[in-house]
Each structure stands twice: as structure tokens, then as C-alpha cells.
Motif scaffolding. Sequence first.
Motif: not given
Length: 215
Positions: A10-11, A13-14, A19, A25, A101-102, A104-105, A109
Motif C-alpha cells: 500500500l505504501q 501505491v501511495s 490518485r 496503481v 485503500q488501494v 480508493q487510491h 471505491q
Amino acid sequence: TRTTRPQRLLQAVSINAVRGDPDSVIKAIDHFCKHTEWAMNVGDEKGAILDLVVMETCPSTVLELGTYCGYSTVRITRLLPPATKLITVEMNPEYAHVARQVIQHAGLQDKVCVLEGESADLIPKMANMFGIQAFDFVFLDHWKDHYLPDIRLLEDCGLLAQGSVVLADNVVCPGAPDYLNYVRYNLKYSSRFYQAHLEYTRVLDGLERSEYQGD
Ligand SMILES: O=C(NCCCCc1cc2cnccc2s1)c1cc(-c2ccc(F)cc2)cc(O)c1O
Ligand SMILES: [Mg+2]
């Protein structure tokens, strides 16, 4: 305490993905898994086959069993028209939290519902929960020894209709021999195998596409 692999994914990806851009992603996760740490996403080679099967199916209702970090959820959902819904089931709450969270990024969602729990418990409740008749497309990527009982459960709950497509990951590695035997020799299915490799490796694996012929 140390971070977990999903948290490290996840980190990545962020930090590396844009976004609202699903393709960035996907690229960020594949890069992380190729160069930093292997993870059990369907990956880029099998992912391209998944994309083709989704595009030719044009599903309006989708079920995924086994969300993990949401990689295949993003791959599938980015190809779906606006009015469609994808339900994905993950039994590990920590994986589910990372996956949300992935997703949503990626900005997806609103088209995805991440359910926490076991498939055997949730499948019988889905028709009522979501007001659906049948799933047009099912992606199996959870416990390999649950593929067979769960496709039978989907049949018994009337959640497969003529033309429903079931795509199963890992039918070679780790393998799902009882499932393969069922869908290949049962007249209710028309099945075909897509040879590929285990994500990010040279180990043989593949996907099985099985189309339900109706009751
Ligand atoms: O186990 C795999 N995926 C399932 C784990 C999710 C458990 C769940 C159960 C459950 C029940 N109900 C609802 C939701 C869920 S989610 C898996 C494993 C490998 C692999 C690992 C090591 C190796 F050396 C070679 C291949 C590769 C893959 O692509 C996989 O998908
Ligand atoms: Mg898999």
C-alpha cells in the motif's frame, strides 16, 4: 512492530501511483512485486488474460472471492461501465483494510463493495443483500480447496445463469485439481484453460475459464 507485506505494498501505491488513475496503481503494484517483494496478486501476465475475459464478458454484476490487496479488483473494476457493481470478499480484515485503500487510491471505491468474511457464509446471503439474481462474472482467487464447494454453492443459490463466466486463478500452482475435474467434465460448463505463469515468476500456472450452460 514491523509493517506487514500488504502495508508495504500500500505504501508503494501511495508513493508511486497517481490518485484516481487505476493503471498507475496496477503498474506500481507490479513494480513493487517484481523489484521489492513478491506478493500473491494475479500479476501482469495473468492480469492481461483477466482483462480480455472481462472485456469479452461485459459483465454488469461481478463477484470476486479473495481480494487480498485489491490488485485484481482494480484490474476488473477499471474495465466496468459506470452502472456496474463489483462485490469482493476477503476473510482477513487487515487485507480488506489495505484493499479498500488501494481501491480508493485508484478512484474506484464507488463501484466496489469489499465484504469481510468467509465465502461459504456470505454467498447464501448475497441475493438478498444486493438484490441481484445472478453474477455475470466470477473471479475465484481465494482458498484453492474452496473453489469447488463455492462454485457448487453459487449454483445451489441460483447465482449462476446461462452464460455466466467463472474465471479461476492458480489452477496449476498452487492448483485446484478437484475444481478442474468438475468444470472440465461436467456438461453444465464449457471450460478452457489459459496457460501462463505464477505471478512474477517462471513457474507454470494458468487460468480456467468456465461458462455456465444453464440448469
Ligand atoms: O493462496 C492464495 N490465495 C488465497 C489466499 C486468500 C485466503 C482467503 C480465503 C477466503 C475465504 N472466503 C472468502 C475470502 C477468502 S480470501 C494464493 C497463493 C499463491 C501462491 C503462494 C505461494 C506459492 F509458493 C505459490 C503460489 C498464489 C496465488 O495467486 C494465490 O491466490
Ligand atoms: Mg491467485
